[in-house]
Design an enzyme around this catalytic site. Structure first.
Site, PDB file in Angstrom:
ATOM      1  N   GLU A  51       0.829  -1.213   0.000  1.00  0.00           N
ATOM      2  CA  GLU A  51       0.000   0.000   0.000  1.00  0.00           C
ATOM      3  C   GLU A  51       0.863   1.263   0.000  1.00  0.00           C
ATOM      4  O   GLU A  51       2.079   1.210   0.201  1.00  0.00           O
ATOM      5  CB  GLU A  51      -0.950  -0.039   1.200  1.00  0.00           C
ATOM      6  CG  GLU A  51      -1.870  -1.255   1.099  1.00  0.00           C
ATOM      7  CD  GLU A  51      -2.945  -1.317   2.170  1.00  0.00           C
ATOM      8  OE1 GLU A  51      -2.831  -0.637   3.208  1.00  0.00           O
ATOM      9  OE2 GLU A  51      -3.915  -2.074   1.940  1.00  0.00           O
ATOM     10  N   CYS A  60      -1.851  -4.680  -5.700  1.00  0.00           N
ATOM     11  CA  CYS A  60      -2.402  -5.913  -5.136  1.00  0.00           C
ATOM     12  C   CYS A  60      -1.374  -7.047  -5.189  1.00  0.00           C
ATOM     13  O   CYS A  60      -0.458  -7.037  -6.024  1.00  0.00           O
ATOM     14  CB  CYS A  60      -3.624  -6.364  -5.928  1.00  0.00           C
ATOM     15  SG  CYS A  60      -5.072  -5.324  -5.727  1.00  0.00           S
ATOM     16  N   GLU A  62      -1.733 -10.082  -6.296  1.00  0.00           N
ATOM     17  CA  GLU A  62      -1.739 -10.824  -7.567  1.00  0.00           C
ATOM     18  C   GLU A  62      -0.861 -10.128  -8.608  1.00  0.00           C
ATOM     19  O   GLU A  62      -0.065 -10.751  -9.308  1.00  0.00           O
ATOM     20  CB  GLU A  62      -3.166 -10.919  -8.125  1.00  0.00           C
ATOM     21  CG  GLU A  62      -4.143 -11.678  -7.241  1.00  0.00           C
ATOM     22  CD  GLU A  62      -4.859 -10.796  -6.218  1.00  0.00           C
ATOM     23  OE1 GLU A  62      -4.253  -9.854  -5.677  1.00  0.00           O
ATOM     24  OE2 GLU A  62      -6.052 -11.071  -5.957  1.00  0.00           O
TER      25      GLU A  62
HETATM   26  N1  THU Z   1      -6.062  -6.486  -2.439  1.00  0.00           N
HETATM   27  C1  THU Z   1      -5.239  -7.436  -2.975  1.00  0.00           C
HETATM   28  O1  THU Z   1      -4.024  -7.398  -2.778  1.00  0.00           O
HETATM   29  N2  THU Z   1      -5.793  -8.398  -3.741  1.00  0.00           N
HETATM   30  C2  THU Z   1      -7.128  -8.598  -3.894  1.00  0.00           C
HETATM   31  O2  THU Z   1      -7.515  -9.543  -4.540  1.00  0.00           O
HETATM   32  C3  THU Z   1      -8.086  -7.659  -3.266  1.00  0.00           C
HETATM   33  C4  THU Z   1      -7.488  -6.434  -2.693  1.00  0.00           C
HETATM   34  C5  THU Z   1      -5.472  -5.476  -1.550  1.00  0.00           C
HETATM   35  C6  THU Z   1      -5.377  -4.074  -2.053  1.00  0.00           C
HETATM   36  C7  THU Z   1      -5.324  -3.293  -0.748  1.00  0.00           C
HETATM   37  O3  THU Z   1      -4.006  -3.290  -0.264  1.00  0.00           O
HETATM   38  C8  THU Z   1      -6.164  -4.116   0.217  1.00  0.00           C
HETATM   39  O4  THU Z   1      -6.243  -5.408  -0.364  1.00  0.00           O
HETATM   40  C9  THU Z   1      -7.562  -3.562   0.440  1.00  0.00           C
HETATM   41  O5  THU Z   1      -8.202  -3.311  -0.758  1.00  0.00           O
END
Ligand code: THU
Length: 142
Positions: A51, A60, A62
């Site tokens: 983040e 994210c 993935e």
């Molecule tokens: N996030 C992911 O890393 N992957 C997902 O499939 C859903 C969301 C993260 C982004 C952010 O850091 C946190 O989860 C909340 O949205």
């Protein structure tokens, strides 16, 4: 019979995703996610979410894993496992699009090491917009 059954590979990916999740940098959402993918040649790449104080710069789990794989020369994803600190977590819309770019036939493994389900890209991103749609279009001079 192959020593590594498909089920063992899926479990291994979940385990690797969980290890990666522990590196998540999530001071804002406190929602940690880990991902582990397998390329067509059998390599495993992992990623966590990262983040930023400028929220839109967040990456994210993935996409972290996919960008690591692609930047090392692997463009074909066969499987991707996703785990979070809550229950089943499905990839966000942007990640679905990026998975489709490099793994339209990939298995999406959701859950945890002991209990996971396997989905297809067609199930989570039906009627996807991909490279083939652009290949079809005529290049028009504006
Ligand atoms: N996030 C992911 O890393 N992957 C997902 O499939 C859903 C969301 C993260 C982004 C952010 O850091 C946190 O989860 C909340 O949205």
């Amino acid at each position: 019979m192959s020593k590594n059954t498909n089920d063992e590979i899926n479990k291994r990916l979940m385990k690797e995703a969980e290890k990666a999740r522990l590196n998540a940098y999530v001071p804002y959402s406190h929602f940690s996610v880990g991902a582990a993918l397998m390329t067509e040649s059998g390599e495993i790449y992992t990623g966590c979410n990262i983040e930023s104080a400028s929220f839109g710069a967040t990456n994210c789990a993935e996409r972290t894993a996919i960008f690591k794989a692609v930047s090392e020369g692997h463009r074909n994803i066969k499987k991707i496992a996703i785990i979070s600190n809550l229950n089943e977590t499905y990839p966000c819309g942007i990640c679905r699009q990026v998975i489709a770019e490099f793994g339209l036939d990939a298995e999406i493994i959701i859950g945890n090491e002991d209990n996971f389900k396997i989905l297809t890209m067609d199930e989570i991103l039906p009627h996807s917009f991909t490279k083939k749609d652009l290949d079809k279009s005529e290049k028009v001079e504006l």
